[in-house]
Design a protein around this motif. Structure first.
Motif, mmCIF file in Angstrom:
data_model
loop_
_atom_site.group_PDB
_atom_site.id
_atom_site.type_symbol
_atom_site.label_atom_id
_atom_site.label_comp_id
_atom_site.label_asym_id
_atom_site.label_seq_id
_atom_site.Cartn_x
_atom_site.Cartn_y
_atom_site.Cartn_z
ATOM 1 N N LEU A 155 9.294 2.895 11.986
ATOM 2 C CA LEU A 155 9.854 2.605 10.667
ATOM 3 C C LEU A 155 10.978 1.575 10.771
ATOM 4 C CD1 LEU A 155 9.980 6.179 9.083
ATOM 5 C CD2 LEU A 155 8.638 4.243 8.245
ATOM 6 N N PRO A 156 11.078 0.687 9.790
ATOM 7 C CA PRO A 156 12.123 -0.345 9.823
ATOM 8 C C PRO A 156 13.502 0.220 9.494
ATOM 9 C CG PRO A 156 10.956 -0.450 7.748
ATOM 10 C CD PRO A 156 10.243 0.582 8.582
ATOM 11 N N GLN A 157 14.516 -0.562 9.813
ATOM 12 C CA GLN A 157 15.900 -0.164 9.506
ATOM 13 C C GLN A 157 16.338 -0.654 8.124
ATOM 14 O OE1 GLN A 157 15.123 -1.062 12.963
ATOM 15 N NE2 GLN A 157 14.965 1.176 12.886
ATOM 16 N N ALA A 158 15.548 -1.537 7.533
ATOM 17 C CA ALA A 158 15.867 -2.045 6.193
ATOM 18 C C ALA A 158 14.605 -2.609 5.547
ATOM 19 C CB ALA A 158 16.948 -3.124 6.263
ATOM 20 N N LEU A 159 14.657 -2.705 4.218
ATOM 21 C CA LEU A 159 13.564 -3.278 3.436
ATOM 22 C C LEU A 159 14.119 -4.435 2.624
ATOM 23 C CD1 LEU A 159 10.606 -2.955 2.196
ATOM 24 C CD2 LEU A 159 11.707 -1.558 0.435
ATOM 25 N N ALA A 204 11.311 3.681 0.275
ATOM 26 C CA ALA A 204 12.478 3.451 1.134
ATOM 27 C C ALA A 204 13.600 4.414 0.776
ATOM 28 C CB ALA A 204 12.953 2.007 0.996
ATOM 29 N N GLN A 205 13.832 4.590 -0.509
ATOM 30 C CA GLN A 205 14.876 5.519 -0.963
ATOM 31 C C GLN A 205 14.582 6.944 -0.495
ATOM 32 O OE1 GLN A 205 14.563 4.757 -5.184
ATOM 33 N NE2 GLN A 205 16.365 3.430 -5.199
ATOM 34 N N LYS A 206 13.332 7.312 -0.564
ATOM 35 C CA LYS A 206 12.924 8.679 -0.224
ATOM 36 C C LYS A 206 13.245 9.026 1.223
ATOM 37 C CE LYS A 206 9.031 11.867 -0.780
ATOM 38 N NZ LYS A 206 7.621 12.008 -1.255
ATOM 39 N N ILE A 207 13.128 8.045 2.115
ATOM 40 C CA ILE A 207 13.370 8.333 3.532
ATOM 41 C C ILE A 207 14.650 7.690 4.068
ATOM 42 C CG2 ILE A 207 10.964 8.784 4.096
ATOM 43 C CD1 ILE A 207 10.619 5.977 5.006
ATOM 44 N N ILE A 228 0.843 -1.194 0.000
ATOM 45 C CA ILE A 228 0.000 0.000 0.000
ATOM 46 C C ILE A 228 0.880 1.246 0.000
ATOM 47 C CG2 ILE A 228 -1.786 1.283 1.242
ATOM 48 C CD1 ILE A 228 -2.730 -1.380 0.099
ATOM 49 N N GLY A 229 0.673 2.107 -0.993
ATOM 50 C CA GLY A 229 1.443 3.344 -1.055
ATOM 51 C C GLY A 229 1.310 4.137 0.231
ATOM 52 N N GLY A 230 2.434 4.617 0.750
ATOM 53 C CA GLY A 230 2.419 5.377 1.991
ATOM 54 C C GLY A 230 2.782 4.539 3.208
ATOM 55 N N THR A 231 2.976 3.230 3.018
ATOM 56 C CA THR A 231 3.321 2.365 4.142
ATOM 57 C C THR A 231 4.565 2.872 4.864
ATOM 58 O OG1 THR A 231 2.294 0.405 3.154
ATOM 59 C CG2 THR A 231 4.001 0.014 4.798
ATOM 60 N N LEU A 232 5.516 3.411 4.099
ATOM 61 C CA LEU A 232 6.728 3.955 4.706
ATOM 62 C C LEU A 232 6.690 5.479 4.799
ATOM 63 C CD1 LEU A 232 9.408 1.681 2.967
ATOM 64 C CD2 LEU A 232 8.498 1.469 5.283
#
Length: 240
Positions: free
Chosen positions: A163-167, A182-185, A103-107
């Motif tokens: 938020l997670p430390q990795a994806l 993930a890249q964005k944040i 789902i877009g926005g999950t991160l």
């Protein structure tokens, strides 16, 4: 030239047995995967498993470090071949997951996603305690439908309080929305990537077969083992 050790040979043999060497037809190849391709067999490009093993080791070292810090990894894949393995692997190390549509926005909009997860948890808790009796039959039916809908998209995110430390994704091309968020944040991405993926888009690409259940399960098992190894380092470290 790197000297091949016995451990390298064992890993490469295991990769071969899992079918990790199979890519796609040449017409689907992304230019970034060219250095990792050994050749072609029956029109299918074949990964150089020595290079795959090197990339895998690099990713596993990162995962082990995360394990030593109890860092969270969000596992994501909507591929039918990967869903069960994603769920099983994530649950085995108590990690969040999305085994289906991301789902877009999950991160990037995590606070809003967290609200939905908490709503799901609240409804489920009330149902288990028999507290829905105060609602009409029609209202309970609507609540059950909402629970089912929320569970489908957010059940795997229950353990993700922050938020997670990795994806980790299977097929960064298919999971491009998750990768971009993930890249964005600034969350590093580990990806099992077929020959049609852009390896330059992720920090820890693992060039290998991302379309076979056996191959996907192999790589996920390695990820889980490395995370647990990192945790063990902490639990067995001598106290000063």
């Amino acid at each position: 030239m790197k000297e091949t050790t016995n451990a390298d040979t064992v890993l490469i043999d295991a990769l071969f047995t899992a079918g990790a060497h199979f890519g796609f037809v040449k017409s689907r190849r992304h230019p970034s995967t060219k250095p990792y391709i050994f050749g072609v067999k029956n029109k299918i490009e074949i990964f150089d498993l020595e290079k795959t093993s090197d990339s895998l080791r690099t990713a596993l070292e990162f995962v082990e470090e995360l394990g030593s810090k109890n860092g969270k990894i969000l596992f994501v894949s909507g591929k039918n071949e990967a869903k069960n393995a994603i769920m099983a692997t994530a649950e085995s190390i108590n990690m969040p997951y999305v085994a289906g549509r991301f789902i877009g926005g999950t991160l990037t909009n995590f606070p809003e996603i967290r609200k939905r997860v908490e709503k799901l948890e609240s409804w489920v808790s009330q149902k288990e305690k028999g507290e829905l009796g105060k609602y009409t039959k029609k209202e309970r039916l609507l609540i059950d439908r909402e629970i089912d809908k929320l569970r489908e998209f957010f059940f795997g995110l229950s353990v993700m309080k922050n938020l997670p430390q990795a994806l980790f994704v299977v097929d960064s091309k298919k999971e491009s929305i998750a990768v971009k968020e993930a890249q964005k944040i600034g969350i590093p991405v580990i990806s099992l990537s077929g020959t049609d993926n852009n390896l330059n888009e992720v920090e820890y690409p693992i060039p290998g077969n991302d379309a076979s259940r056996v191959s996907i399960e192999f790589f996920l098992k390695k990820i889980a083992e490395s995370y647990k190894a990192g945790q063990m380092k902490v639990s067995t470290a001598p106290t000063v």
